[in-house]
Design an enzyme around this catalytic site. Structure first.
Site, PDB file in Angstrom:
ATOM      1  N   ARG B 262       0.659  -0.963   0.258  1.00 10.91           N
ATOM      2  CA  ARG B 262      -0.355  -0.003  -0.388  1.00 10.91           C
ATOM      3  C   ARG B 262       0.662   1.326  -0.083  1.00 10.91           C
ATOM      4  O   ARG B 262       1.683   1.369   1.439  1.00 10.91           O
ATOM      5  CB  ARG B 262      -1.364   0.178   1.351  1.00 10.91           C
ATOM      6  CG  ARG B 262      -1.896   0.895   1.741  1.00 10.91           C
ATOM      7  CD  ARG B 262      -2.928   1.345   2.633  1.00 10.91           C
ATOM      8  NE  ARG B 262      -2.382   1.710   3.246  1.00 10.91           N
ATOM      9  CZ  ARG B 262      -1.236   1.804   4.671  1.00 10.91           C
ATOM     10  NH1 ARG B 262      -2.057   0.579   5.451  1.00 10.91           N
ATOM     11  NH2 ARG B 262      -1.066   2.494   5.659  1.00 10.91           N
ATOM     12  N   HIS B 266      -3.624   4.351   4.871  1.00  8.18           N
ATOM     13  CA  HIS B 266      -4.539   3.532   4.759  1.00  8.18           C
ATOM     14  C   HIS B 266      -5.656   4.458   3.952  1.00  8.18           C
ATOM     15  O   HIS B 266      -6.542   3.198   2.925  1.00  8.18           O
ATOM     16  CB  HIS B 266      -4.955   2.910   6.326  1.00  8.18           C
ATOM     17  CG  HIS B 266      -6.607   2.197   6.398  1.00  8.18           C
ATOM     18  ND1 HIS B 266      -6.950   1.477   6.114  1.00  8.18           N
ATOM     19  CD2 HIS B 266      -7.262   3.296   7.102  1.00  8.18           C
ATOM     20  CE1 HIS B 266      -7.835   0.419   5.899  1.00  8.18           C
ATOM     21  NE2 HIS B 266      -8.574   2.246   7.090  1.00  8.18           N
ATOM     22  N   TYR B 275       4.410   5.309  11.558  1.00  9.99           N
ATOM     23  CA  TYR B 275       4.338   3.848  11.598  1.00  9.99           C
ATOM     24  C   TYR B 275       5.491   3.209  10.427  1.00  9.99           C
ATOM     25  O   TYR B 275       5.481   2.075  10.670  1.00  9.99           O
ATOM     26  CB  TYR B 275       3.057   3.421  11.539  1.00  9.99           C
ATOM     27  CG  TYR B 275       2.490   3.114  11.007  1.00  9.99           C
ATOM     28  CD1 TYR B 275       2.113   2.535   9.229  1.00  9.99           C
ATOM     29  CD2 TYR B 275       0.752   4.286  10.787  1.00  9.99           C
ATOM     30  CE1 TYR B 275       1.338   2.653   8.915  1.00  9.99           C
ATOM     31  CE2 TYR B 275      -0.013   4.103   9.633  1.00  9.99           C
ATOM     32  CZ  TYR B 275      -0.166   3.868   8.918  1.00  9.99           C
ATOM     33  OH  TYR B 275      -0.657   3.808   7.855  1.00  9.99           O
TER      34      TYR B 275
END
Lengths: 327, 384
Positions: B262, B266, B275
């Site tokens: 990805r 998100h 993160y």
């Protein structure tokens, strides 16, 4: 007109529905060779084959989830949840998918799925076998929730539920499975009472008692006892919990001025509270007393040796009737 | 390990665009088919780019991007036949594209005008499902229906039907994902469970979800698991096609893990810099699915300027279609929310509809006027 136990009436109703529509399938645990733990599906796999009566893996989310997919493909699955307290693994599929797919797709998807759930106590069983979770389902838009109290209703209502284009949760009163009743099998679906109508099952002028499923017989027993003391109870069998036929109850309450609602489920957050609120809104000036509820306590269902204290009995119904009359 | 290629991954195109052989999987495509795949990849990326921009401009409340996952979605989506059924998550914009869905129908969800603007029956694309893995058991059930319809193993390519159910790496942790695999196995259902392992479930790396490679989780229920390079459109097409063919012929289910990344957040509400490292993203940028396919097409001499220019113009038109179309999506009338909860009237819903209609109508007599049935935004501001 056969005289059938309630469980056999459901069996006969399932058989009729399966004969009428080849898209009707039965799914569940132990429903094939065994005929279900309550024998409701006895003989159906033998007569309709394993492709239409499926013994499934022991996974309730799987039963309801795959039933949804089968319905999307044009089938009409009837799922047996073995016991009331075993429905929760399927709760996600029921609430987030089954109930909502029609709205999510703007009416383009139809989910004619029936969930048969044995419910209620009084059979001396172990944990998770005697609960009454109907309010959890009534609270979910997109589901219909009904429960028969007699063999005749069981025979016709299961067929009406299967014919419904909406998902229906069909609660079967466990302790009434063996109660016998006359079933008029020669009528047609169009002749019999609509699925979502309550029925006055005993006329009386002093207090209306609304009940459903296992508590209808209880209410009738209470009415017999009250009559000995000169109190005439009018008993309404609600039959349908979502939608709720408020009109039939309101019509009765306008005559009696009093209402007691009886169910086995905890009264807190339950169907009785909903009915009380709606009757108060509609019949405020006809009411002679507050609407009272008799039901289970806000507790985990207790061990079988004390269930008779947890469940409403004739005396608790009569106590509520007395309080209503004293108000 | 983020960035490194796992062992046993089916690949037909290296990140450099070099065509390589695989002993079990291959695709033989005509030049126009190859260019068709390239067009799909470019256009679905453009949908994503445009939707991100529209979210930043306030036209969408949210957007769940597919950047980096185009090959997994186009490869698997183009393996489907018209009669097949697809059950997506909420990120399968590339699959929706392959099913002929106007991307505006997807934007409806993220603008909030509906829960999905396409006909799931006509497109054989189920509505987007936001509860992760919840679409998989219905996908398996649909495949069980296909079996009962006798639409498996007839040898008729226009009749034999398969179902594909999508999920992400995070969703493999859901019990229903395991249950779906197991039911598919027990009933030998004609279904492909297609997992896009994009390495991240919002902020949780795939190591939080599993101690074994995801495709091996199918072993335990007797379903073959295949690992494919999710950034290689040819490999994704080959592997999915083989799995669907197997399903349609009565061979049973397959689990496919498409190993991808990805590249974006998100959703537009997420901040991946909190993160994961830029270095990790750079590693994957070098494996970009569109870059590698373009290099391959160039090396084959298939990409000429006419095609590229026409494709750019088509992407521009598509973007304009979305920009203009999203602003013209009709606002739902307030009473429309009552329309589809039930197929047949429900007493309480009908009562509430009538009461709410009367409430809305009570404003009609007010001096400020207007039609509350058409303009919900103005209702709240009005006073009696």
């Amino acid at each position: 007109m056969p005289n059938l136990p309630l469980a056999k009436a459901i069996n006969a109703g399932l058989r009729t529905a399966m004969e009428r529509d080849p898209k009707v399938l039965l799914m569940g645990e132990d429903i094939g060779r065994l005929g279900g733990v309550f024998r409701v599906t006895e003989g159906l796999q033998k007569d309709f084959g394993e492709a239409r009566v499926l013994d499934t893996p022991l996974a309730e989310a799987g039963i309801v989830g795959t039933a949804i997919g089968l319905a999307l493909r044009g089938y009409r699955p009837v799922c047996e949840i073995q016991f009331n307290g075993f429905v929760y693994p399927a709760f996600n599929q029921i609430v987030t998918q089954l109930a909502k797919l029609r709205a999510r797709s703007q009416g383009r998807l139809e989910l004619p799925v029936v969930l048969r759930i044995p419910f209620g106590g009084g059979i001396g069983s172990v944990e998770h076998h005697s609960e009454s979770p109907e309010a959890l389902f009534a609270h979910v838009s997109g589901l219909r929730v009904v429960t028969p109290a007699t063999s005749a209703d069981a025979y016709w209502m299961i067929q009406q539920a299967i014919a419904s284009p909406d998902p229906v949760v069909f609660f079967e009163p466990e302790r009434r499975y063996w109660d016998k009743g006359q079933v008029e099998t020669d009528a047609t679906l169009a002749d019999v009472a609509p699925l979502h109508r309550a029925r006055v099952v005993r006329r009386g002028e002093h207090v209306t008692v609304a009940a459903y499923g296992p508590t209808v017989r209880l209410a009738l027993e209470a009415a017999e006892a009250a009559a000995e003391d000169g109190t005439q109870l009018e008993v309404v069998d609600l039959r349908t919990i979502s939608p709720l036929d408020v009109g039939t109850v309101a019509e009765s309450v306008r005559r009696t001025g009093r209402l007691v609602v009886v169910h086995e489920a905890p009264t807190f957050g339950g169907v009785g509270g909903e009915l009380a609120a709606r009757i108060t809104e509609r019949c405020f000036y006809s009411l002679e007393a507050p609407v009272l509820r008799v039901g289970g306590f806000h507790l985990p269902y207790p061990a079988a040796r004390v269930e008779e204290h947890y469940l409403p009995g004739v005396d608790r119904v009569l106590d509520a009737v007395d309080r209503s009359l004293a108000a | 390990m983020p960035g490194g290629d796992p062992e046993g991954m089916v690949q037909l195109l290296t990140p450099a665009g070099e065509r390589v052989e695989h002993p079990d999987y291959d695709v033989a495509l005509e030049p126009e088919e190859l260019l068709g795949l390239y067009r799909d990849l470019v256009l679905v990326r453009r949908v994503d780019t445009e939707a991100n921009a529209l979210q930043r401009q306030g036209e969408l409340g949210l957007w769940a991007g597919l950047l980096g996952q185009e090959a997994a979605q186009v490869g698997s989506g183009r393996a489907l036949r018209p009669q097949d059924h697809a059950f997506p998550t909420y990120r399968e914009h590339g699959v929706a594209w392959c099913r002929g869905v106007d991307p505006l129908g997807i934007l409806e969800i993220f603008r909030g005008t509906s829960h999905g603007g396409w006909d799931p029956v006509a497109h054989r694309l189920h509505p987007y499902t936001l509860v992760i893995a919840a679409q998989l058991l219905p996908a398996v059930g649909c495949a069980m229906g296909v079996q009962r319809d006798g639409a498996v193993g007839t040898g008729d390519p226009g009749r034999d039907t398969a179902v594909i159910g999508y999920l992400g790496d995070g969703a493999t942790s859901q019990g229903e994902a395991s249950e779906a695999l197991q039911w598919a196995a027990v009933f030998n259902a004609p279904v492909v469970i297609f997992c896009q392992n994009n390495q991240w479930a919002i902020s949780e790396p795939v190591s939080v979800q599993a101690r074994v490679p995801l495709h091996r989780r199918a072993d335990g229920v007797g379903v073959p698991g295949v690992l494919v390079d999710g950034n290689d459109v040819l490999a994704c097409l080959a592997v999915t096609r083989a799995a669907l063919d197997r399903a349609r012929s009565g061979g049973g289910p397959t689990f496919v893990e498409a190993y991808t990344y990805r590249m974006g957040a998100h959703t537009t509400s997420d901040d991946p810099t909190r993160y994961r490292s830029a270095a990790e993203v750079d590693v994957w940028r070098a494996k970009d699915p569109i870059d590698r396919f373009r290099r391959y097409l160039e090396s084959e001499g298939l990409l000429d300027e006419d095609f590229t220019t026409a494709l750019e113009a088509e992407a521009e038109q598509l973007a304009e279609h979305l920009r203009a179309g999203v602003r013209e999506l009709p606002e739902p009338a307030p009473l429309a929310m009552f329309d589809h909860a039930y197929a047949e009237p429900h007493e309480q819903v009908e009562e509430e509809r009538e009461e709410f209609a009367a409430y809305l109508a009570s404003f009609d007599a007010a001096p400020s006027g207007g039609d509350p049935h058409q303009q919900p935004a103005t209702v709240a501001g009005r006073t009696r």
